[in-house]
Design a protein around this motif. Structure first.
Motif, PDB file in Angstrom:
ATOM      1  N   VAL A 141       0.844  -1.202   0.000  1.00  0.00           N
ATOM      2  CA  VAL A 141       0.000   0.000   0.000  1.00  0.00           C
ATOM      3  C   VAL A 141       0.875   1.246   0.000  1.00  0.00           C
ATOM      4  O   VAL A 141       1.953   1.265   0.586  1.00  0.00           O
ATOM      5  N   TRP A 143       0.770   5.892  -1.160  1.00  0.00           N
ATOM      6  CA  TRP A 143       0.134   7.046  -1.802  1.00  0.00           C
ATOM      7  C   TRP A 143       0.862   7.342  -3.109  1.00  0.00           C
ATOM      8  O   TRP A 143       2.092   7.238  -3.173  1.00  0.00           O
ATOM      9  N   PHE A 164      -4.731   6.923  -3.197  1.00  0.00           N
ATOM     10  CA  PHE A 164      -4.277   5.739  -2.461  1.00  0.00           C
ATOM     11  C   PHE A 164      -4.241   4.539  -3.412  1.00  0.00           C
ATOM     12  O   PHE A 164      -5.159   4.340  -4.219  1.00  0.00           O
ATOM     13  N   MET A 182      -4.758  12.673   4.151  1.00  0.00           N
ATOM     14  CA  MET A 182      -3.830  11.562   4.305  1.00  0.00           C
ATOM     15  C   MET A 182      -3.646  11.233   5.792  1.00  0.00           C
ATOM     16  O   MET A 182      -2.627  10.677   6.199  1.00  0.00           O
ATOM     17  N   TRP A 187      -6.520   6.780   6.257  1.00  0.00           N
ATOM     18  CA  TRP A 187      -5.641   5.631   6.018  1.00  0.00           C
ATOM     19  C   TRP A 187      -6.347   4.329   6.397  1.00  0.00           C
ATOM     20  O   TRP A 187      -6.343   3.354   5.635  1.00  0.00           O
ATOM     21  N   LEU A 190      -9.414   3.631   3.963  1.00  0.00           N
ATOM     22  CA  LEU A 190      -8.991   3.167   2.635  1.00  0.00           C
ATOM     23  C   LEU A 190      -8.545   1.706   2.682  1.00  0.00           C
ATOM     24  O   LEU A 190      -8.778   0.949   1.737  1.00  0.00           O
TER      25      LEU A 190
END
Length: 516
Positions: A141, A143, A164, A182, A187, A190
């Motif tokens: 994972v 950004w 994301f 963010m 976080w 997502l």
């Protein structure tokens, strides 16, 4: 050469198996075998010009080359299936293959040739290759470096949207979503959306070293954000952040970032959006196209690879989704409260001056000391400065002070008995100043320290028999008198027994000789 291509083309035109066998002059069983193998391998009609009979033979019967080499035949399907298991490696499978070859008196392939044959097989016949990545093992994972924007319909200003990205390295399937922030709640949210998209969770999460997820990461120490770690535990996965300045630790998501930057971010650069929902709808349309786009060098797509090769290995989602909570530390104030969002929550007064861990959710505030829960409160909302105080957290003298209310007095009296309740009610009704009545009632309550509830109730009953205007002093006098009377009753049988025991002692007249 066997006419593989002609058989498949005739079958696609609806010619019967018997007629195909007659035309090609081969048995109907062989014709049926070729057609079934072609369907199993996913061959699509019409065939490209480059697909010749030799190519089809190699594709449908990969083991023939091995048989012609005189070496022990590899079971490619078995190798591919076993590599999906945790901790099973190609080295282990080669070792088993060598032992099997020796047991039947055949010559095995060397490891390098073994790996090369499997590599060719996986690249040609399978959507994924399982030498480096296990299905369902890792989810990377991150950004994206670039952003998109949404136009605020009220002000007309552009609002930045961060992208994301999550990638499964085995199948290369990925998920993308835009977010205004963010921060930690975004976080976590997502990640939840990602798990729901894949309908399962991986064994390991590999994030970057962002402060939202990783508090500290050095070669000697790893400290994860408590909320992030709690979320991972809820979804039965673990977090292993990439090493600092080591992008190769999450190479798949780095590659996905490049794809997303080109095909999604730049693909939407000329479009205007007025809400995050509108933007994400377009992102997901392009995401669906990318996940279903055929691979360039092998059969299938990310989506087909995920369904066939990886989805089965993901852990099932828990029965209920994770409820977001935030962890903080706080110092207990001298009034045995902590401050959270300008609201105050009590803890046991023994913790005054101590550092405590606080778990904050929409519904509850939980306070921990040395990993043991010390207090729990409902989350306060509304005007700042509200207090949530539990009596059991207070020192005894503070507790007695706040309990001095008419309601507490009546509640206590009712727990003792009807006569006590009548006296307390009388005191509240007859004193002109409520404070004086409360002083009298809680002086009466102090009798609990020396006397039982039964003794207090009996004394109140005796006082009410004697007068219509009871006082606390009269109750104290009666209860002391009753106690003394009860103690005398207990000692009286003992003294009587002593008299009976020594009542026939011989006196002086006996020893004088008159009673002989």
């Amino acid at each position: 050469m066997f006419p593989y291509r002609k058989i498949l083309e005739l079958h696609s035109e609806g010619v019967s198996l018997r007629s195909i066998a007659t035309i090609t002059q081969h048995s109907r069983q062989k014709v049926t075998e070729v057609i079934k193998l072609a369907e199993k391998r996913g061959i699509i009609i019409p065939l490209d010009e480059g697909i010749t009979d030799p190519w089809l033979e190699d594709f449908l019967y990969p083991e023939k080359k091995q048989e012609n080499s005189g070496r022990h035949v590899m079971d490619f399907e078995y190798v591919h299936k076993e590599l999906a298991r945790p901790n099973v490696t190609l080295t282990l499978l080669h070792d088993e293959y060598v032992r099997e070859a020796k047991s039947v008196g055949k010559i095995p392939y060397a490891y390098r040739t073994f790996a090369e044959h499997y590599h060719n097989y996986a690249m040609k016949y399978k959507a994924t290759m399982r030498i480096r990545r296990k299905p369902g093992e890792i989810l990377e994972v991150d950004w994206a470096g670039q952003t998109l924007s949404v136009i605020d319909p009220d002000t007309g200003e552009n609002r930045k949207v961060y992208i994301f990205i999550a990638t499964l390295p085995c199948s290369q399937m990925f998920y993308v979503e835009g977010s205004y922030r963010m921060d930690l709640p975004s976080w976590i949210r997502l990640h939840q959306h990602t798990f729901e998209f894949f309908e399962g969770t991986p064994q390991i999460l590999v994030p970057d070293n962002l402060k939202t997820g990783v508090t500290k990461h050095t070669s000697k120490e790893l400290i994860l954000n408590k909320t992030y770690a709690e979320m991972a535990d809820h979804y039965n996965t673990v977090i292993l952040p990439a090493r600092v300045r080591s992008p190769k630790d999450k190479a798949s998501v780095e590659g996905s970032v490049n794809i997303v930057s080109t095909w999604i971010i730049q693909g939407l650069r000329n479009m205007k959006f007025f809400s995050i929902e509108e933007l994400n709808d377009e992102i997901w349309k392009k995401l669906d196209y990318l996940n279903n786009r055929p691979f360039q060098n092998r059969n299938g797509s990310r989506w087909s690879a995920f369904l066939e090769e990886e989805k089965f290995a993901l852990s099932p989602l828990p029965a209920t989704p994770y409820r977001m909570s935030e962890w903080r530390t706080a110092k207990v104030r001298p009034d045995y409260h902590i401050s959270i969002h300008s609201m105050f929550y009590s803890v046991p007064y023994e913790l005054i001056g101590k550092e405590v861990d606080v778990k904050i959710s929409d519904s509850t505030i939980e306070i921990y000391f040395n990993h043991i829960r010390a207090a729990s409160h409902q989350t306060l909302y509304g005007k700042y400065g509200q207090f949530s105080t539990l009596k059991e957290h207070m020192p005894q003298n503070h507790r007695l002070y706040i309990e001095q209310t008419p309601e507490e007095g009546l509640k206590w009296a009712a727990s003792i008995g009807d006569s006590t309740l009548m006296i307390v009610t009388f005191l509240l009704e007859t004193y002109e100043v409520e404070k004086q009545a409360l002083n009298a009632i809680f002086t009466l309550k102090k009798l609990e320290r020396k006397y039982t509830n039964y003794e207090i109730e009996q004394a109140c009953k005796d006082v009410l028999k004697a007068t219509n205007r009871p006082t606390v002093k009269s109750v104290q006098t009666i209860i002391q008198s009753n106690k003394k009377h009860d103690e005398e009753k207990l000692t009286e049988p003992k003294s009587r027994k002593m008299k009976e025991k020594y009542g026939f002692t011989r006196g002086a007249s006996y020893y004088g000789g008159r009673n002989k």
